[in-house]
Scaffold this motif. Structure first.
Motif, short mmCIF file in Angstrom:
data_model
loop_
_atom_site.label_atom_id
_atom_site.label_comp_id
_atom_site.label_asym_id
_atom_site.label_seq_id
_atom_site.Cartn_x
_atom_site.Cartn_y
_atom_site.Cartn_z
N PHE A 1 0.85 -1.21 0.00
CA PHE A 1 0.00 0.00 0.00
C PHE A 1 0.88 1.25 0.00
N LYS B 1 -10.98 2.77 -1.09
CA LYS B 1 -11.15 4.22 -1.25
C LYS B 1 -10.14 4.76 -2.25
N LYS B 2 -8.89 4.31 -2.13
CA LYS B 2 -7.83 4.76 -3.06
C LYS B 2 -8.14 4.33 -4.48
N GLY C 1 2.07 2.30 -3.20
CA GLY C 1 1.07 2.77 -4.17
C GLY C 1 0.36 1.69 -4.96
N ASN D 1 -11.05 4.13 -5.69
CA ASN D 1 -12.32 4.77 -6.02
C ASN D 1 -13.48 3.77 -6.12
N GLN E 1 -14.43 7.61 8.66
CA GLN E 1 -14.33 7.07 7.29
C GLN E 1 -15.71 6.93 6.65
N LEU F 1 -9.56 1.26 3.17
CA LEU F 1 -8.72 2.36 2.67
C LEU F 1 -8.24 2.08 1.24
N SER F 2 -7.90 0.81 0.97
CA SER F 2 -7.46 0.44 -0.38
C SER F 2 -8.57 0.68 -1.39
N TYR G 1 -2.37 -0.34 -4.67
CA TYR G 1 -3.55 -0.56 -3.83
C TYR G 1 -4.29 -1.85 -4.17
#
Length: 199
Positions: free
Chosen positions: A62, A96-97, A65, A99, A124, A93-94, A67
């Motif tokens: 992670f 979210k990154k 970068g 999308n 969150q 969180l992954s 994800y």
């Protein structure tokens, strides 16, 4: 701590995996990603079913970068231990990154069922609802968050902003003023309050 843990490296695979997992986490906290990655690999290779090792490996990926790959490690950790809250949080969180907000929301709602009053989880969820253009849900979750951390100026100013966007100036004023009371140095909050008093 690092020196002590390194003495366990030559033990049997279970002990070696536990030591390597902790070493990986310590190096990760010190932002030494190369070392953290090496020990995460050693931990996973020593015990493929260690959810903490898989979570650490996901964390190093992670941080670099990747994800999608990180999400795979977190999912594997959850397959080995469905109660691994760190893996579930980081999976959210992954997503979210990446999308993938619906899947991220699903992760955080599952976490909320496990950790009822966790401020980070509540934040969150509110953040995702705001990203999904659902201010009413975002406000509801921020209100729950305020019940856990009643003096957090950022949460209070976020509530003020959402109410302002909804056209409710009196509620916006209330939360912006509370935010200002707890942290009087936020320029955005001061500007809003100044404009409100001018109006």
């Amino acid at each position: 701590a690092v020196e002590t843990l390194k003495t366990f490296e030559k033990k049997d695979s279970r002990v070696k995996s536990a030591a390597a997992t902790n070493l990986s986490f310590l190096y990760y906290l010190e932002n030494e990603l190369a070392q953290a990655t090496d020990y995460a690999d050693l931990a996973v290779n020593s015990d493929r079913y260690n959810p903490a090792a898989l979570t650490n490996k996901g964390n190093t990926v992670f941080a670099n970068g990747d994800y999608e790959k990180a999400a795979e490690f977190y999912k594997e950790a959850l397959r080995n231990d469905s109660s691994c809250t760190e893996a579930l949080y980081n999976l959210g969180l992954s997503y979210k990154k990446l999308n993938r907000v619906d899947e991220a929301l699903d992760c955080f709602l599952k976490l909320h069922a496990i950790l009822r009053n966790n401020a980070q989880v509540l934040h969150q969820i509110a953040n995702i609802y705001e990203a999904m253009d659902d201010p009413n849900q975002a406000i509801d979750w921020l209100m729950q968050l305020i019940s856990v951390v009643p003096t957090d100026p950022r949460v209070l100013s976020k509530l003020g902003k959402l109410y302002d966007n909804e056209g409710d100036k009196s509620q916006a004023f209330h939360y912006y003023y509370e935010s200002y009371r707890h942290f009087p140095s936020n320029i955005e909050v001061i500007e809003w309050l100044g404009a409100y008093y001018i109006d």
